[in-house]
Write an enzyme that holds these catalytic residues in place. Structure first.
Site, PDB file in Angstrom:
ATOM      1  N   MET A  30       0.847  -1.199   0.000  1.00 61.30           N
ATOM      2  CA  MET A  30       0.000   0.000   0.000  1.00 61.30           C
ATOM      3  C   MET A  30       0.879   1.244   0.000  1.00 61.30           C
ATOM      4  O   MET A  30       0.427   2.337   0.321  1.00 61.30           O
ATOM      5  CB  MET A  30      -0.939  -0.003   1.203  1.00 61.30           C
ATOM      6  CG  MET A  30      -1.895  -1.198   1.178  1.00 61.30           C
ATOM      7  SD  MET A  30      -3.439  -0.912   2.044  1.00 61.30           S
ATOM      8  CE  MET A  30      -2.863  -0.600   3.690  1.00 61.30           C
ATOM      9  N   GLY A  31       2.146   1.062  -0.359  1.00 58.93           N
ATOM     10  CA  GLY A  31       3.035   2.214  -0.506  1.00 58.93           C
ATOM     11  C   GLY A  31       3.582   2.729   0.814  1.00 58.93           C
ATOM     12  O   GLY A  31       3.501   2.071   1.843  1.00 58.93           O
ATOM     13  N   GLU A  78      11.806  -0.128   5.143  1.00 61.08           N
ATOM     14  CA  GLU A  78      12.798  -1.211   5.008  1.00 61.08           C
ATOM     15  C   GLU A  78      12.120  -2.592   4.960  1.00 61.08           C
ATOM     16  O   GLU A  78      12.622  -3.508   4.301  1.00 61.08           O
ATOM     17  CB  GLU A  78      13.799  -1.106   6.168  1.00 61.08           C
ATOM     18  CG  GLU A  78      15.076  -1.893   6.000  1.00 61.08           C
ATOM     19  CD  GLU A  78      15.754  -1.741   4.632  1.00 61.08           C
ATOM     20  OE1 GLU A  78      16.187  -2.785   4.095  1.00 61.08           O
ATOM     21  OE2 GLU A  78      15.853  -0.618   4.094  1.00 61.08           O
ATOM     22  N   GLY A  79      10.984  -2.737   5.637  1.00 57.63           N
ATOM     23  CA  GLY A  79      10.257  -4.021   5.588  1.00 57.63           C
ATOM     24  C   GLY A  79       9.827  -4.340   4.162  1.00 57.63           C
ATOM     25  O   GLY A  79      10.064  -5.442   3.651  1.00 57.63           O
ATOM     26  N   HIS A  80       9.197  -3.352   3.487  1.00 60.30           N
ATOM     27  CA  HIS A  80       8.812  -3.564   2.086  1.00 60.30           C
ATOM     28  C   HIS A  80      10.041  -3.823   1.219  1.00 60.30           C
ATOM     29  O   HIS A  80      10.025  -4.672   0.328  1.00 60.30           O
ATOM     30  CB  HIS A  80       8.124  -2.317   1.508  1.00 60.30           C
ATOM     31  CG  HIS A  80       6.843  -1.933   2.169  1.00 60.30           C
ATOM     32  ND1 HIS A  80       6.707  -0.764   2.877  1.00 60.30           N
ATOM     33  CD2 HIS A  80       5.647  -2.543   2.200  1.00 60.30           C
ATOM     34  CE1 HIS A  80       5.467  -0.671   3.328  1.00 60.30           C
ATOM     35  NE2 HIS A  80       4.802  -1.741   2.938  1.00 60.30           N
ATOM     36  N   LYS A  86       4.934 -10.151   9.360  1.00 64.79           N
ATOM     37  CA  LYS A  86       4.393  -9.254  10.381  1.00 64.79           C
ATOM     38  C   LYS A  86       2.871  -9.310  10.335  1.00 64.79           C
ATOM     39  O   LYS A  86       2.202  -9.272  11.348  1.00 64.79           O
ATOM     40  CB  LYS A  86       4.876  -7.825  10.161  1.00 64.79           C
ATOM     41  CG  LYS A  86       4.740  -6.996  11.416  1.00 64.79           C
ATOM     42  CD  LYS A  86       4.684  -5.543  11.142  1.00 64.79           C
ATOM     43  CE  LYS A  86       3.287  -5.088  11.339  1.00 64.79           C
ATOM     44  NZ  LYS A  86       2.929  -3.858  10.714  1.00 64.79           N
ATOM     45  N   VAL A 144      10.843  -7.265   9.558  1.00 65.97           N
ATOM     46  CA  VAL A 144      12.041  -6.416   9.718  1.00 65.97           C
ATOM     47  C   VAL A 144      11.765  -5.453  10.869  1.00 65.97           C
ATOM     48  O   VAL A 144      10.696  -4.849  10.952  1.00 65.97           O
ATOM     49  CB  VAL A 144      12.344  -5.639   8.417  1.00 65.97           C
ATOM     50  CG1 VAL A 144      13.559  -4.739   8.601  1.00 65.97           C
ATOM     51  CG2 VAL A 144      12.579  -6.616   7.270  1.00 65.97           C
ATOM     52  N   MET A 183       8.744  -2.801  11.712  1.00 65.04           N
ATOM     53  CA  MET A 183       8.544  -1.724  10.731  1.00 65.04           C
ATOM     54  C   MET A 183       7.101  -1.741  10.233  1.00 65.04           C
ATOM     55  O   MET A 183       6.535  -2.804   9.964  1.00 65.04           O
ATOM     56  CB  MET A 183       9.472  -1.933   9.550  1.00 65.04           C
ATOM     57  CG  MET A 183      10.908  -1.860   9.961  1.00 65.04           C
ATOM     58  SD  MET A 183      11.730  -0.584   9.039  1.00 65.04           S
ATOM     59  CE  MET A 183      13.350  -0.671   9.742  1.00 65.04           C
ATOM     60  N   SER A 196       4.247   1.133   7.995  1.00 64.37           N
ATOM     61  CA  SER A 196       4.001   2.478   7.461  1.00 64.37           C
ATOM     62  C   SER A 196       3.309   3.341   8.506  1.00 64.37           C
ATOM     63  O   SER A 196       3.431   4.561   8.502  1.00 64.37           O
ATOM     64  CB  SER A 196       3.126   2.403   6.205  1.00 64.37           C
ATOM     65  OG  SER A 196       3.758   1.605   5.248  1.00 64.37           O
TER      66      SER A 196
HETATM   67  O1  PAF Z   1      -0.226  -5.755   3.557  1.00 68.06           O
HETATM   68  C1  PAF Z   1      -0.644  -4.834   2.811  1.00 68.06           C
HETATM   69  O2  PAF Z   1       0.020  -3.831   2.600  1.00 68.06           O
HETATM   70  C2  PAF Z   1      -2.018  -4.940   2.184  1.00 68.06           C
HETATM   71  O3  PAF Z   1      -2.924  -5.545   3.045  1.00 68.06           O
HETATM   72  C3  PAF Z   1      -2.023  -5.628   0.796  1.00 68.06           C
HETATM   73  C4  PAF Z   1      -1.575  -7.086   0.901  1.00 68.06           C
HETATM   74  C5  PAF Z   1      -1.114  -4.880  -0.143  1.00 68.06           C
HETATM   75  C6  PAF Z   1      -3.440  -5.630   0.226  1.00 68.06           C
HETATM   76  O4  PAF Z   1      -3.942  -4.345   0.078  1.00 68.06           O
END
Ligand code: PAF
Length: 272
Positions: free
Chosen positions: A21-22, A26-28, A140, A167, A175, A177
């Site tokens: 979801m943007g 660091e986790g992403h 997580k 992370v 971590m 958002s």
């Molecule tokens: O974990 C997330 O960021 C959201 O739940 C996902 C998997 C992108 C779905 O919107």
């Protein structure tokens, strides 16, 4: 996006996919780097999915910074960043949702009853659009990962789901958002989540395997933090997410706590 994926597939190349979801942290980025290793082509999606937020939750205020995210995704190896808008994914008259029968009835699903239906629905749509061979999700969001695995099995998606380790910041905070919502005092207080998980493992290692005792100790640690409100603390079967009273094998300890207005989650697999 579908044409791009068809082209990649026709070349007999594999697609790895990291849904987000943007507001990448660091986790992403660790998921993105993992995806880079696994697939010939790496797709990252950035979409704040309206149908997984209930009225009154933080959909409107959810942190967004697309330019920064594009830069970070590119730097960490994404070939494509897919950023649909709400109207593209949910046209007027949208009416098909994916619902699981059992797994959403525990943990976060209790206080967020529409959340997992929204997640399963959007992930299904993203799978159909991106057509990945592999998809990577963070541990997580343990319940989310379990639900996606179950859904992929139930609905015969030909996709391998990969769970990646949580992370943490240097002091143990997982971590997220949503950590940007925390004031410095609240951030300090938020450390109680990880501390209570570590204490749980220490208690179990010392021979205490009664879930209630471990949960009571976690609850005490969390209540000692300022501005904290417990949503749930659970010790459950890592597969079914059903509560367990005595820990005899591996168990999932999961918790959700509000620190100020920010709801945070964390979890750990407890090992006797
Ligand atoms: O974990 C997330 O960021 C959201 O739940 C996902 C998997 C992108 C779905 O919107």
């Amino acid at each position: 996006m579908q044409e791009y994926s068809d082209r990649v597939r026709r070349l007999d190349k594999t697609i790895a996919f990291v849904p987000t979801m943007g507001y990448l942290h660091e986790g992403h980025l660790s998921l993105i780097r993992e995806g880079r290793k696994i697939g010939d082509c790496l797709v990252v999606s950035i979409f704040v999915n309206p149908v997984q937020f209930a009225p009154g939750e933080d959909f409107e205020n959810y942190p967004r910074d697309l330019q920064r995210d594009l830069e970070l995704a590119r730097k960490n190896g994404a070939d494509v960043v897919f950023t649909p808008d709400d109207k593209e994914l949910y046209s007027n008259g949208f009416q098909t949702y994916v619902n699981l029968k059992e797994l959403p009835n525990h943990l976060c699903g209790i206080s967020r009853p529409i959340f997992f239906s929204g997640v399963a629905t959007v992930v299904t749509k993203l799978f159909n659009i991106i057509k990945p061979h592999f998809a990577i999700f963070g541990q997580k969001d343990y319940q989310q990962l379990s639900i996606i695995r179950q859904m992929v099995c139930d609905l015969n998606f030909d996709i391998e789901i990969i769970g990646a380790e949580t992370v943490r910041e240097h002091d143990g905070l997982a971590m997220s958002s949503r950590n940007v919502y925390l004031t410095s005092e609240q951030r300090n207080s938020a450390l109680c989540l990880y501390k209570s998980l570590q204490k749980a493992q220490a208690l179990l290692s010392s021979g205490i395997n009664d879930s209630k005792k471990i949960i009571d100790s976690a609850s005490e640690i969390i209540k000692s933090g300022t501005n904290t409100e417990i949503d749930y603390i659970a010790i459950c079967d890592p597969k079914t997410l059903i509560d367990i009273k005595k820990i005899e094998g591996q168990a999932l300890m999961a918790l959700a706590v509000k620190v100020g207005k920010t709801r945070l989650i964390d979890n750990m697999i407890l090992i006797p």
